[in-house]
Design an enzyme around this catalytic site. Structure first.
Site, PDB file in Angstrom:
ATOM      1  CG  ASP A   1     -15.354 -11.522 -18.483  1.00 56.72           C
ATOM      2  OD1 ASP A   1     -14.664 -12.520 -18.193  1.00 56.72           O
ATOM      3  OD2 ASP A   1     -16.347 -11.577 -19.226  1.00 56.72           O
TER       4      ASP A   1
ATOM      5  CG  HIS B   1      -2.246   0.660   0.964  1.00 55.10           C
ATOM      6  ND1 HIS B   1      -2.402   1.703   0.082  1.00 55.10           N
ATOM      7  CD2 HIS B   1      -3.477   0.425   1.478  1.00 55.10           C
ATOM      8  CE1 HIS B   1      -3.665   2.084   0.065  1.00 55.10           C
ATOM      9  NE2 HIS B   1      -4.338   1.325   0.907  1.00 55.10           N
TER      10      HIS B   1
END
Length: 332
Positions: A289, A83
């Protein structure tokens, strides 16, 4: 992130006995056992790599690790990212682009601006390099999920969110309280009420606020880095519960509005008795996808989890949200 692919052949591989048993357990899990139980099952933590690795260890550890787990009736894609390197905006841009490429879509590199890694945009705002004082013995060797805590996903439909937003704005005579802040205020009051603190106990709410458009000049959309700050709200239990939803949401709204370029220079630490919200319902989560179908659920890993952590994601239905709450079983 879980998707439901066509039926595929599972190939047995030879592993050390304990690893084989762990792998076999994963293959026996179905999507319904992960996405729909009352609590998020602990096995989800094993779908992510580098559990327990801290950000500062990125000088020798990978900054990004991806694990793909094939379930009985679906696939789980687990990403672990340092992060300190990026926040949610560049991560989801990377993930969205990766899924497009994997699906076989041609992405014209000339039509997209390349990622920007330069730090010159902070000249006059931050004096690099940053030196954060610490003693080595104050840094733990790793982190693990606190066993008494549980995770539960709270779903808010588009209609319920609209009701909370309308109520919060009506109570304050305004129209500026957003849907997200109204839901945050609702959850904060509900959690504190369930924790049974003393009336004069101080409680805190912290939320990550993006500063890309808040500093001057604004950061470009292609900037790759961690550009978020904590907005902080502090009050007492009786003050929080005696006021209505509108007052609480308005305090959060003021904390968000207070994040300016000047605040970028200030570092703050996590306090106890705090609710902390990360992620955003604006990220494109369910548009991904990889060629196996669109996601049907999203879950976060064990890293950066503690009592009071809320992780917000959009849901499949436009305008709805999911909040993944990490709390004690008694509070839940």
């Amino acid at each position: 992130m879980m998707t439901r692919p066509p039926l595929s052949l599972l190939i047995a591989i030879t592993l050390e006995p304990n690893l084989f048993m762990r792998w076999l357990m994963m293959l026996l899990w179905q999507i319904s056992l992960i996405a729909y139980p009352i609590y998020v099952p602990d096995i989800v933590n094993s779908f992510f790599l580098m559990n327990g690795v801290l950000n500062y260890q990125g000088i020798s550890k990978p900054l990004l690790a991806v694990q793909v787990t094939e379930l009985v009736d679906g696939i789980f894609i687990g990403c672990t990212l340092n992060h300190c390197v990026v926040d949610g905006s560049p991560f989801w841009h990377f993930f969205n682009t990766w899924s497009e490429i994997s699906r076989g879509n041609n992405i014209d590199a000339t039509s997209q601006s390349p990622p920007i890694f330069q730090r010159c945009y902070f000249d006059g705002i931050i004096d690099f390099p940053l030196h954060i004082p610490f003693h080595q013995n104050e840094i733990s060797d790793g982190r693990s999920f606190p066993t008494p805590l549980k995770q539960k996903v709270f779903h808010f439909s588009k209609e319920k969110i609209a009701q909370l937003k309308a109520k919060a704005n009506a109570e304050m005579g305004t129209t500026t309280i957003s849907s997200l802040l109204a839901v945050m205020g609702h959850l904060w009051r509900a959690v504190v009420r369930s924790q049974h603190y003393e009336d004069n106990q101080e409680v805190h709410y912290r939320l990550l606020v993006g500063v890309r458009q808040r500093i001057q000049p604004p950061l470009p959309a292609e900037y790759v880095g961690n550009a978020v700050l904590y907005g902080n709200i502090t009050t007492t239990v009786d003050n929080l519960l005696e006021h209505g939803l509108g007052w609480v949401a308005w305090q959060i709204n003021k904390a968000v509005a207070s994040q300016t370029a000047e605040e970028v220079k200030n570092l703050s630490a996590v306090t106890s008795n705090a609710m902390i919200t990360g992620s955003s319902p604006r990220f494109n989560v369910y548009g991904n996808d990889f060629g196996w179908g669109r996601p049907i659920a999203v879950r976060s890993g064990v890293s950066n989890k503690y009592d009071g952590k809320l992780t917000v994601f959009p849901w499949i239905e436009e305008g709805s949200m999911d909040f993944e709450a990490c709390l004690s079983p008694e509070t839940l």
